[in-house]
Scaffold this motif. Structure first.
Motif, PDB file in Angstrom:
ATOM      1  N   LEU A  43      61.608  50.937  26.754  1.00  0.00           N
ATOM      2  CA  LEU A  43      61.018  50.223  27.877  1.00  0.00           C
ATOM      3  C   LEU A  43      60.205  51.159  28.769  1.00  0.00           C
ATOM      4  O   LEU A  43      59.239  50.739  29.408  1.00  0.00           O
ATOM      5  CB  LEU A  43      62.130  49.565  28.701  1.00  0.00           C
ATOM      6  CG  LEU A  43      61.718  48.808  29.961  1.00  0.00           C
ATOM      7  CD1 LEU A  43      60.891  47.596  29.586  1.00  0.00           C
ATOM      8  CD2 LEU A  43      62.934  48.402  30.766  1.00  0.00           C
ATOM      9  N   LEU A  44      60.581  52.442  28.797  1.00  0.00           N
ATOM     10  CA  LEU A  44      59.921  53.398  29.683  1.00  0.00           C
ATOM     11  C   LEU A  44      58.460  53.611  29.307  1.00  0.00           C
ATOM     12  O   LEU A  44      57.637  53.899  30.178  1.00  0.00           O
ATOM     13  CB  LEU A  44      60.671  54.736  29.667  1.00  0.00           C
ATOM     14  CG  LEU A  44      62.127  54.699  30.149  1.00  0.00           C
ATOM     15  CD1 LEU A  44      62.764  56.072  30.009  1.00  0.00           C
ATOM     16  CD2 LEU A  44      62.193  54.216  31.595  1.00  0.00           C
ATOM     17  N   TRP A  45      58.134  53.519  28.006  1.00  0.00           N
ATOM     18  CA  TRP A  45      56.741  53.729  27.604  1.00  0.00           C
ATOM     19  C   TRP A  45      56.113  52.472  26.971  1.00  0.00           C
ATOM     20  O   TRP A  45      54.971  52.523  26.510  1.00  0.00           O
ATOM     21  CB  TRP A  45      56.620  54.934  26.668  1.00  0.00           C
ATOM     22  CG  TRP A  45      57.319  54.811  25.339  1.00  0.00           C
ATOM     23  CD1 TRP A  45      56.784  54.413  24.161  1.00  0.00           C
ATOM     24  CD2 TRP A  45      58.691  55.129  25.049  1.00  0.00           C
ATOM     25  NE1 TRP A  45      57.709  54.436  23.159  1.00  0.00           N
ATOM     26  CE2 TRP A  45      58.896  54.890  23.677  1.00  0.00           C
ATOM     27  CE3 TRP A  45      59.759  55.600  25.811  1.00  0.00           C
ATOM     28  CZ2 TRP A  45      60.127  55.086  23.058  1.00  0.00           C
ATOM     29  CZ3 TRP A  45      60.975  55.792  25.196  1.00  0.00           C
ATOM     30  CH2 TRP A  45      61.160  55.547  23.841  1.00  0.00           C
ATOM     31  N   PRO A  90      54.961  49.724  28.528  1.00  0.00           N
ATOM     32  CA  PRO A  90      53.729  49.320  29.221  1.00  0.00           C
ATOM     33  C   PRO A  90      52.516  50.136  28.797  1.00  0.00           C
ATOM     34  O   PRO A  90      51.399  49.619  28.753  1.00  0.00           O
ATOM     35  CB  PRO A  90      54.070  49.551  30.698  1.00  0.00           C
ATOM     36  CG  PRO A  90      55.553  49.437  30.769  1.00  0.00           C
ATOM     37  CD  PRO A  90      56.041  50.032  29.486  1.00  0.00           C
ATOM     38  N   LEU A  91      52.730  51.410  28.474  1.00  0.00           N
ATOM     39  CA  LEU A  91      51.626  52.241  28.002  1.00  0.00           C
ATOM     40  C   LEU A  91      51.095  51.720  26.672  1.00  0.00           C
ATOM     41  O   LEU A  91      49.879  51.655  26.446  1.00  0.00           O
ATOM     42  CB  LEU A  91      52.114  53.685  27.851  1.00  0.00           C
ATOM     43  CG  LEU A  91      51.073  54.738  27.479  1.00  0.00           C
ATOM     44  CD1 LEU A  91      50.081  54.927  28.613  1.00  0.00           C
ATOM     45  CD2 LEU A  91      51.747  56.065  27.151  1.00  0.00           C
ATOM     46  N   VAL A  92      52.023  51.327  25.778  1.00  0.00           N
ATOM     47  CA  VAL A  92      51.625  50.777  24.480  1.00  0.00           C
ATOM     48  C   VAL A  92      50.896  49.445  24.657  1.00  0.00           C
ATOM     49  O   VAL A  92      49.959  49.126  23.925  1.00  0.00           O
ATOM     50  CB  VAL A  92      52.868  50.608  23.571  1.00  0.00           C
ATOM     51  CG1 VAL A  92      52.493  49.965  22.243  1.00  0.00           C
ATOM     52  CG2 VAL A  92      53.542  51.954  23.337  1.00  0.00           C
ATOM     53  N   ASP A  93      51.303  48.661  25.647  1.00  0.00           N
ATOM     54  CA  ASP A  93      50.664  47.371  25.910  1.00  0.00           C
ATOM     55  C   ASP A  93      49.268  47.517  26.498  1.00  0.00           C
ATOM     56  O   ASP A  93      48.381  46.715  26.221  1.00  0.00           O
ATOM     57  CB  ASP A  93      51.530  46.560  26.881  1.00  0.00           C
ATOM     58  CG  ASP A  93      52.199  45.379  26.202  1.00  0.00           C
ATOM     59  OD1 ASP A  93      51.986  45.207  24.993  1.00  0.00           O
ATOM     60  OD2 ASP A  93      52.951  44.661  26.876  1.00  0.00           O
ATOM     61  N   ALA A  94      49.063  48.542  27.335  1.00  0.00           N
ATOM     62  CA  ALA A  94      47.847  48.593  28.152  1.00  0.00           C
ATOM     63  C   ALA A  94      46.756  49.486  27.585  1.00  0.00           C
ATOM     64  O   ALA A  94      45.574  49.274  27.865  1.00  0.00           O
ATOM     65  CB  ALA A  94      48.197  49.057  29.567  1.00  0.00           C
TER      66      ALA A  94
END
Length: 614
Positions: free
Chosen positions: A50-52, A54-58
């Motif tokens: 979960l920590l990274w 959002p980076l993969v999503d954005a």
């Protein structure tokens, strides 16, 4: 497109399966349960992704594809990493000739391995959400279960069977060989090559539907995604659900994490346990298909609640299997009926496990918002994974201190094992397990007294939250006598130690040898957060000792000469600087010493004294 995602889910199970086989290998090499608990952190990246997420999503390359921008490079790195691991893993597992597994290095290596697999999982989860229509999104859990089960089977069950010499000699060979058909290094190299090939096919042959991206997955910035993520977590319903999932698996974590290892400890071959999973594979593939009919409706969690009490009862069944194992064991192994009971118990366990797993996955997919699909679904799946991982790690860590064994040792020997040493306070050198002395383990202590015989140090065992506070009430009182190995103390050395060391000062001592009264050790004093000083070398550098034989270490061993060279270099510094016992005397001091040692003058002095007395 569906085939590309299925390939991603399948290969995701390979790292999980390979990592899942290592604890059984470690158990067969007599690793402690504390080591097993430490290695269990390998599976935590799936609980922390979960920590990274959002980076993969954005962040992605729009022309290449939102999910492929992460899926393809991650799988390439996974493939190359597996090929590199194939050259190192045999050494990390130990050679079986006195050198045991390097659990720390194995944990770090496989943690990075699972970190890459978890990153790939985020991309696959997000791709699945845009691939399936909204009314069929509940079937994402079915695709995930089937693909991951097949990958886990290849990476775990098939590997353990082919790695076992006894299984291969019995079923696959005409002439016995001392090892299996493959080793872990062979398997890693093979799957590394497979990863590179399949990733290349996905990169060039599979295309994401770019028309769906603006409508179903509007891209958000990293900051916006994290803000939205925290706003989701703060929602009362989501927070309550997270607390439920984080604590729901405490009741059966010990049975799930420890049963297989305990059976190996009781003598059940690890390859037999792996083969018992073969009948489970069809069940694991069919169960999600059957269960999904009940979880695809408006209330998928009903299945979760109904399965929980049955899974708790099966924990007692597993405890019975471990207790029963030594009762039915014979020279040829275990009877067929024992394995039949184990298979039946595992089958019932799989039904309850998959009922809960598929129900949670279906619920997560149903409530996930495709706007931040990878992050939203990863949030819920992460909480679910974490709810299983932290109780398992704690359960493994508590096995050693909570295990009571009775044994009768010969005089001068101990029944203690390396597994209990981390939490046991030692007051006698013979209480320390032989394995700790042979592996030259470092122990922590607190200085109590400095005597001519050595340092009296109070051993401080590793502490476990809550348990240590209770255990401390029954710990014995006493000190260990530590001799500084490899040095012969000169006059003034004891006084120097008394000036330099403080009362109750924390120390580390590395075991090199022992007798019934004392330990021969290298003693380390920490100087700040990252620096430490070896007292043995410091005494030689100050010219307060001479280098001597290191008692306890074999004279021909590599470690002996490595340490002896260190001590000689320290002594050489004192000689060059003419410090301590190597200090050159002045002319007057030399003349005075020669006069006092002259035999003629000594006799003349005695004659004068005797004449004066008369």
């Amino acid at each position: 497109m569906e085939q590309g995602v299925n390939e991603g889910i399948l290969v995701k199970g390979i790292p999980l399966g390979l990592a899942g086989s290592v604890p059984l290998i470690l158990q067969s090499k007599n690793a402690s349960y504390t080591d097993q608990a430490f290695f269990s952190f390998v599976f935590w990246p799936f609980s922390l992704k979960l920590l990274w997420a959002p980076l993969v999503d954005a962040v992605y390359l729009r022309g290449f594809g939102r999910r492929k921008s992460w899926l393809v490079p991650t799988q390439y790195v996974l493939g190359l990493f597996m090929i590199y691991m194939s050259t190192q893993v045999d050494a990390l597992l130990g050679d079986g000739h006195g050198r045991g597994p390097d659990v720390l290095a194995l944990t770090v290596t496989f943690f990075l391995f699972e970190f890459l697999a978890a990153t790939q999982d985020i991309a696959v989860d997000g791709w699945a959400l845009t691939m399936l229509s909204r009314e069929n999104v509940g079937y994402a859990s079915t695709c995930n279960s089937v693909g991951q089960t097949a990958g886990y089977f290849l990476g775990n069950v098939l590997f353990l069977a082919l790695e076992s010499a006894s299984f291969c000699n019995k079923y696959l060979r005409f002439e016995p060989q001392p090892r299996g058909i493959v080793t872990l290094s062979d398997f890693l190299f093979f799957w590394g090559a497979v990863f590179l090939i399949t990733t290349t096919l996905v990169a060039f042959l599979k295309k994401e539907n770019q028309e769906l991206i603006p409508a179903k997955e509007e891209t958000k910035g990293i900051t916006d995604t994290y803000k939205l993520l925290f706003s989701i977590i703060k929602m009362p319903a989501v927070l309550t659900f997270c607390i439920l999932i984080l604590t729901s698996k405490v009741g059966f974590s010990a049975a799930d994490a420890v049963t297989g290892l305990k059976l190996v400890e009781e003598g059940v071959p690890k390859e037999h346990l792996a083969l018992l999973a073969v009948p489970m594979v069809p069940l694991q593939i069919i169960l999600p298909l059957v269960i999904s009919k009940y979880t695809a409706g408006p209330q998928p969690l009903n299945t979760f609640y109904k399965a929980m009490p049955y899974r708790l009862l099966l924990g007692l069944e597993f405890a019975f299997l471990v207790w029963w194992a030594p009762k039915v064991k014979h020279e040829g192994g275990f009877p067929v009926y024992y394995y039949a009971v184990v298979v039946l118990s595992y089958a019932l366990h799989q039904i309850t496990l998959y009922s809960m797993y598929v129900a949670i996955m279906a619920f997560n997919a149903k409530v996930s918002d495709p706007l931040i699909g990878g992050t939203y679904m990863t949030l819920l799946n992460t909480v679910s994974n974490l709810g299983g991982n932290w109780p398992s790690t704690v359960a493994l860590w508590l096995v050693d201190p909570l295990t009571v064994k009775e044994c009768a040792g010969a005089q001068g020997h101990t029944c203690a094992t390396a597994a209990t040493a981390e939490t046991t306070k030692f007051i006698n050198p013979l209480d320390i397990p032989v394995e700790f002395v042979e592996k030259n383990v470092k122990l922590r202590g607190k200085l109590q007294h400095i005597t001519e015989k050595g340092l009296e140090i109070e051993h401080i065992p590793i502490s476990i939250p809550f348990f240590t506070a209770i255990q401390r009430k029954w710990q014995p009182e006493g000190f260990l006598l530590i001799r500084l190995a490899g040095v012969e103390l000169a006059p003034g050395a004891t006084a120097w130690l008394q000036r330099e060391l403080l009362p109750k000062q924390p120390l580390w001592f590395q075991l090199l040898g022992r007798d019934s009264s004392a330990l021969n050790c290298l003693v380390l004093v920490h100087k700040g957060a990252f620096l430490s000083t070896c007292l043995n070398e410091e005494l030689l550098r100050q010219g307060l000792a001479r280098a001597a034989r290191i008692e306890g270490l074999p004279h021909h061993s590599r470690l002996y000469w490595k340490l002896h060279k260190r001590l000689l270099r320290a002594e050489l510094k004192a000689v060059k600087k003419k410090k301590g016992i190597w200090k050159e005397q002045s002319y007057s001091e030399t003349l005075q010493e020669r006069i006092s040692s002259n035999k003629f003058l000594q006799r003349l002095k005695q004659f004068v004294r005797s004449s004066a007395e008369r």
